[in-house]
Design a protein around this motif. Structure first.
Motif, PDB file in Angstrom:
ATOM      1  N   HIS A  57       0.832  -1.200   0.000  1.00  0.00           N
ATOM      2  CA  HIS A  57       0.000   0.000   0.000  1.00  0.00           C
ATOM      3  C   HIS A  57       0.866   1.250   0.000  1.00  0.00           C
ATOM      4  O   HIS A  57       0.605   2.208  -0.720  1.00  0.00           O
ATOM      5  N   SER A  97       3.313   0.969  -3.600  1.00  0.00           N
ATOM      6  CA  SER A  97       2.699   1.127  -4.917  1.00  0.00           C
ATOM      7  C   SER A  97       1.779   2.335  -4.986  1.00  0.00           C
ATOM      8  O   SER A  97       1.629   2.934  -6.039  1.00  0.00           O
ATOM      9  N   GLU A  98       1.138   2.643  -3.864  1.00  0.00           N
ATOM     10  CA  GLU A  98       0.074   3.627  -3.932  1.00  0.00           C
ATOM     11  C   GLU A  98       0.515   4.995  -3.443  1.00  0.00           C
ATOM     12  O   GLU A  98       0.598   5.951  -4.198  1.00  0.00           O
ATOM     13  N   PHE A 121      -4.187   6.275 -10.787  1.00  0.00           N
ATOM     14  CA  PHE A 121      -4.556   5.085 -10.025  1.00  0.00           C
ATOM     15  C   PHE A 121      -4.829   3.917 -10.960  1.00  0.00           C
ATOM     16  O   PHE A 121      -5.385   4.081 -12.028  1.00  0.00           O
ATOM     17  N   GLY A 122      -4.407   2.732 -10.552  1.00  0.00           N
ATOM     18  CA  GLY A 122      -4.817   1.549 -11.293  1.00  0.00           C
ATOM     19  C   GLY A 122      -3.721   0.936 -12.124  1.00  0.00           C
ATOM     20  O   GLY A 122      -4.005   0.166 -13.040  1.00  0.00           O
ATOM     21  N   SER A 123      -2.468   1.231 -11.816  1.00  0.00           N
ATOM     22  CA  SER A 123      -1.421   0.515 -12.534  1.00  0.00           C
ATOM     23  C   SER A 123      -0.239   0.305 -11.620  1.00  0.00           C
ATOM     24  O   SER A 123      -0.094   0.969 -10.597  1.00  0.00           O
ATOM     25  N   PHE A 149      -5.831   1.960   5.351  1.00  0.00           N
ATOM     26  CA  PHE A 149      -6.051   0.672   4.684  1.00  0.00           C
ATOM     27  C   PHE A 149      -4.927  -0.320   4.952  1.00  0.00           C
ATOM     28  O   PHE A 149      -5.161  -1.395   5.494  1.00  0.00           O
ATOM     29  N   ILE A 192     -11.344 -13.186  -6.635  1.00  0.00           N
ATOM     30  CA  ILE A 192     -10.990 -11.763  -6.731  1.00  0.00           C
ATOM     31  C   ILE A 192     -10.255 -11.495  -8.029  1.00  0.00           C
ATOM     32  O   ILE A 192     -10.481 -10.478  -8.703  1.00  0.00           O
ATOM     33  N   ALA A 204     -11.596  -8.935 -10.778  1.00  0.00           N
ATOM     34  CA  ALA A 204     -10.778  -7.781 -11.151  1.00  0.00           C
ATOM     35  C   ALA A 204     -10.581  -7.745 -12.655  1.00  0.00           C
ATOM     36  O   ALA A 204     -10.651  -6.688 -13.284  1.00  0.00           O
ATOM     37  N   PHE A 211     -11.936  -4.408 -14.256  1.00  0.00           N
ATOM     38  CA  PHE A 211     -10.954  -3.412 -14.654  1.00  0.00           C
ATOM     39  C   PHE A 211     -10.646  -3.502 -16.140  1.00  0.00           C
ATOM     40  O   PHE A 211     -10.356  -2.514 -16.778  1.00  0.00           O
ATOM     41  N   TRP A 270      -6.035  -8.448  -1.534  1.00  0.00           N
ATOM     42  CA  TRP A 270      -6.962  -7.353  -1.260  1.00  0.00           C
ATOM     43  C   TRP A 270      -6.281  -6.009  -1.526  1.00  0.00           C
ATOM     44  O   TRP A 270      -6.864  -5.103  -2.130  1.00  0.00           O
ATOM     45  N   ILE A 271      -5.033  -5.891  -1.061  1.00  0.00           N
ATOM     46  CA  ILE A 271      -4.351  -4.605  -1.193  1.00  0.00           C
ATOM     47  C   ILE A 271      -4.006  -4.331  -2.644  1.00  0.00           C
ATOM     48  O   ILE A 271      -4.174  -3.206  -3.138  1.00  0.00           O
ATOM     49  N   VAL A 278      -5.570  -5.448  -5.353  1.00  0.00           N
ATOM     50  CA  VAL A 278      -6.737  -5.216  -6.208  1.00  0.00           C
ATOM     51  C   VAL A 278      -7.518  -3.983  -5.758  1.00  0.00           C
ATOM     52  O   VAL A 278      -7.909  -3.168  -6.584  1.00  0.00           O
ATOM     53  N   TYR A 279      -7.735  -3.824  -4.455  1.00  0.00           N
ATOM     54  CA  TYR A 279      -8.578  -2.714  -4.004  1.00  0.00           C
ATOM     55  C   TYR A 279      -7.768  -1.487  -3.631  1.00  0.00           C
ATOM     56  O   TYR A 279      -8.243  -0.363  -3.755  1.00  0.00           O
ATOM     57  N   GLY A 280      -6.542  -1.658  -3.170  1.00  0.00           N
ATOM     58  CA  GLY A 280      -5.763  -0.507  -2.727  1.00  0.00           C
ATOM     59  C   GLY A 280      -4.957   0.121  -3.841  1.00  0.00           C
ATOM     60  O   GLY A 280      -4.799   1.327  -3.916  1.00  0.00           O
ATOM     61  N   VAL A 281      -4.389  -0.703  -4.717  1.00  0.00           N
ATOM     62  CA  VAL A 281      -3.542  -0.199  -5.780  1.00  0.00           C
ATOM     63  C   VAL A 281      -4.292  -0.219  -7.113  1.00  0.00           C
ATOM     64  O   VAL A 281      -4.014   0.582  -7.999  1.00  0.00           O
ATOM     65  N   GLY A 282      -5.240  -1.137  -7.256  1.00  0.00           N
ATOM     66  CA  GLY A 282      -6.046  -1.178  -8.470  1.00  0.00           C
ATOM     67  C   GLY A 282      -5.395  -1.918  -9.615  1.00  0.00           C
ATOM     68  O   GLY A 282      -5.613  -1.584 -10.777  1.00  0.00           O
TER      69      GLY A 282
END
Lengths: 304, 262, 241
Positions: free
Chosen positions: A185, A188-189, A197-199, A230, A283, A287, A291, C97-98, C100-104
């Motif tokens: 988290h 990457s984020e 967001f999303g890659s 999170f 999942i 996804a 996506f 979870w992280i 797929v939902y946190g980073v996408g």
């Protein structure tokens, strides 16, 4: 031990383990330890000077193993040699571990940034003054809760391993779990929030971490705020699951009661793994559908 | 790494580690029955061994192990623990020497396997794993005698292993060997700065093993005080090197401007 | 000393097999290292040694718990395997979870075009400039196999060393010495294959997986020496040399 009492002890262990996981991840987020740290280390090289706490202590499993072992050592010495009550000894042991961890953190940031002289990365002493107490506080929490888990396992659930050894082992496990889950988290984020967001992280963006925050220069405590929404709690859930499920299968079907019970507990554990595997696949499938792909399938277009 | 950054040659560090370590352990071994306070010599020997080990880690990790610095520290101490217990179980005055030689043999074997079978191709690998296994063993022996008060196998098992303090020695000693290089990783790493940090971390380990000692209140107090003193001196030395080496040490400030970065 | 070795040859063999299993397990566990934590590589975002150690340690803890109350060999080593598998499965589901939902991002591998197990197309779902991200099903399955092997190996070493001594299984000194040895042994046999892998591996579908014989041989040889040393030290606990 009476099974219902064991379940009560297990509930306490599960709660302590969840807090341990969360605080372990948050502690590594403030100091950007372990995996995400590779980008913090890379950034000055690419010309991106930062105001982050470059805490490089050998990776989270080893570092958490060390804190928990030192805490457990302090606790055991106080209980055995000084006759203190465990309630006080656990706290003071964790305090000793937090202080040692503080010394490791301070030497790490100073050392890493001093070795980046040629990239002109300054050492900001106010970062050290403001972040180190936060790091020590989380280290205290992690050590305290892991000590509770191993203390209860040894003295209430009669685990054969010594208390200090079990604390070391659980410290390594909590570090592994935190490194595998919560660090994603951050890495990457949050560290690359300026990208869409999303890659995943594009290799061309390596080192280009966010250095300017919402207002002012971003530092580790800002990262802590974000990841506590999170990443931190999820790591808590992960470690809580690891400890709780691992012990739960042995209490529900106690091997002491016979071979059949023992094998039932193994089968139950395997079933849990299968269920989690199916959930992972589900999942993944969801996804992919929601996506969608990043690229068109060029070969299909050519043949069409 | 340029030679200008390496003030102390490898053989000097090896001599420091082996001689310092063994002298410290045996001083504690022979003097402890007279007065338990003298166990602190074991810790001093362990500090020499950890500085030696930190230097070996420094040399071998700069070749690029592919898995990071911590793994070689864990490997060293793993070999050290096994060899120490073996040597002490043989027992007698020669116990520490047997443990040390066993560790070096196992280290050499693993180094040869890593280079020849796995094919790592690091020139100094065999020597490095041998040295680091030996350093790990001397470190464990030194701190064990502080905690247990003697190197008798039954006592060591009761006071160091059964309590689990062996893991504290394992990890605090292992970190004293691998943290110095790991935390100073970067192109401008300097040997004297890294080794001063090794002394500081080993000082912490000394304080902790003194605290856990069963050799009496005198031994606990003396070992902890000397450990705190060594930690303090080590930290000050380290900080002075950091100020010497860093680009800038600022109290607070904004990021450097474009002109400053040229 | 020689009598201890000859009397316990079967347990020395068991320890060597355990060490080799541990070394093999490291090749199955998908490790992405630092890049995985940045969603730049497929796998779990930790170092090889430490993830394998984390999983194996969970197994050894479980095996220790079971052996204290029931000394049936298949039960103990199965409990070790299950302990490791549960630890890794719980870690991986939260990591998913992280991711797929946190980073996408979508769990995909960049090493194969189609996932060997689900037959899903992989390359279209890899984000640009990365080598895959997350934990696709093949990696999950590979990790479970790896954890099982690691737990099996660790539990086997623990069991064998406990049986070497004449002391009762409930003796706390014995379990302390044996668990210390097992941990040291485990770290040695995790570092050797990690040198073989040299950083990251995605599991049994990764081309790097073909290097496994080298690590098996190296661990086998190293384990022989460590096993002999361990058996002498543990055997001297109860009755003396």
């Amino acid at each position: 031990m009476e099974p219902l009492i064991s379940m009560g002890v297990l509930a306490l262990i599960g709660a302590a383990a969840t807090i341990a996981g969360a605080s372990e991840d948050l502690e590594s987020d403030v100091g950007s330890q372990s995996n995400a740290n590779s980008q913090i280390q890379l950034a000055p090289q690419m010309g991106y000077i930062h105001r982050y706490y470059n805490k490089a202590i050998a990776g989270e499993p080893v570092s958490n193993g060390m804190m928990c072992t030192i805490g457990a050592t302090g606790t055991l010495v106080l209980i055995k040699h000084f006759g203190m009550s465990p309630l006080f000894a656990l706290v003071i042991g964790a305090l000793i571990a937090a202080m040692v961890h503080g010394s490791y953190s301070v030497t790490a940031i100073m050392g890493r940034e001093a070795s980046q002289k040629r990239f002109k990365q300054p050492i900001y002493l106010d970062l050290i003054r403001s972040h180190t107490p936060v790091i020590m506080a989380f280290a205290f929490l992690t050590t305290f809760t892991v000590e509770i888990v191993s203390y209860l396992m040894v003295y209430a659930l009669a685990h054969p391993f010594p208390f200090v050894l079990l604390s070391f082992l659980l410290g390594v496990v909590v570090g592994s779990v935190g490194s595998a889950t919560g660090d994603v988290h951050l890495g990457s984020e949050r560290q690359f929030q300026q990208t869409e967001f999303g890659s995943g992280l594009n290799a061309s963006n390596s080192g280009n971490i966010v250095r300017k925050g919402e207002s002012g220069l971003r530092n580790g405590i800002d990262n802590l705020w974000f990841c506590s929404k999170f990443g931190g709690p999820m790591t808590g859930v992960a470690f809580g699951m690891v400890v709780f499920l691992g012990i739960w299968i042995l209490i529900v079907f106690d091997p002491a009661r016979g071979l059949k019970e023992g094998w039932l507990s193994n089968i139950l554990g395997f079933l849990i793994v299968v269920v989690l595997g199916i959930w992972n696949w589900h999942i993944e499938k969801e996804a992919r559908e929601k996506f969608g792909p990043y690229k068109e399938d060029k070969t299909e277009e050519v043949s069409a | 790494m340029s030679d200008a950054k390496n003030k102390y040659p490898p053989n000097t560090m090896l001599a420091l580690g082996v001689v310092g370590g063994l002298v410290g352990i045996y001083l504690a071994y022979f003097l402890a029955p007279i007065n338990h306070v003298f166990v602190f010599f074991g810790a001093l020997g362990a500090i020499c061994a950890s500085v030696w080990g930190a230097d070996v880690v420094r040399r071998v990790a700069s070749y690029g192990l592919g898995t990071g610095v911590p793994s070689i520290g864990m490997l060293a101490l793993g070999m050290g623990v096994i060899a120490t217990l073996f040597g002490l179980s043989i027992g007698g005055v020669a116990g520490p020497i047997i443990a040390f030689i066993t560790a070096c043999v196992i280290g050499a074997i693993i180094g040869i396997l890593a280079n020849k079978i796995i094919g790592m191709g690091i020139p100094i690998m065999e020597r490095a794993t041998t040295e680091i296994a030996g350093a790990g063993t001397l470190l464990i022996l030194g701190f064990s005698i502080v905690i247990a008060g003697s190197l008798d196998y039954v006592l060591v098992v009761k006071d160091v292993i059964a309590t689990g303090f062996i893991m504290m020695i394992y990890i605090a000693g292992g970190m004293a060997m691998l943290h110095p290089f790991n935390s100073n990783l970067g192109p401008d790493e300097m040997q004297d700065r890294s080794l001063s940090l090794a002394i500081e971390k080993a000082g912490i380990a000394m304080v902790l093993s003194g605290f856990a000692s069963v050799a009496g209140l005198g031994a606990i107090a003396v070992t902890m005080l000397i450990g705190i003193f060594i930690w303090y001196k080590g930290f000050n030395k380290y900080y002075s090197f950091v100020k010497r080496d860093a680009y800038k040490v600022l109290d607070t400030g904004m990021l450097p401007t474009e002109e400053e970065m040229q | 000393m020689i009598e201890l070795i000859t009397a316990n040859l079967i347990w020395i063999l068991a320890i060597v097999i355990g060490g080799t299993l541990i070394s093999q397990s490291v090749h199955f566990i998908p490790v992405g290292g630092a890049p995985a934590a940045m969603s730049q590589a497929t796998g779990i975002g930790t170092g090889t040694v430490m993830l394998a150690a984390g999983a194996g340690i969970a197994g050894i803890i479980a095996a220790g718990t079971v052996m204290a109350v029931n000394q049936n060999l298949p039960l103990v080593i199965a409990a070790g395997a299950v302990g490791s598998m549960v630890m890794l499965a719980a870690t991986m589901i939260v990591a998913t979870w992280i991711y797929v939902y946190g980073v996408g991002v979508i769990p995909v591998s960049a090493k194969v075009k189609y996932d060997p197990i689900t037959k899903y197309r992989q390359d279209l779902y890899v984000s640009q400039g990365t080598e895959g991200h997350g934990i696709p099903t093949v990696c999950f399955v590979s990790a479970t196999i790896g954890a099982a092997l690691g737990g099996l190996g660790g539990a086997l070493v623990y069991y064998a060393l406990m049986k070497v001594s004449t002391l009762p299984v409930t003796d706390l000194n014995l379990s302390a010495v044996v668990s210390t040895f097992t941990i040291g042994f485990f770290f040695i046999n995790s570092v050797i294959p990690s040198y073989n892998i040299g950083g990251t591996i995605e599991g049994f579908h990764d081309p790097k997986f073909k290097k496994w014989p080298k690590a098996a041989l190296a661990s086998f040889i190293a384990s022989i020496f460590c096993a002999i040393v361990a058996v002498v030290a543990v055997g001297s606990l109860g009755g003396g040399l």
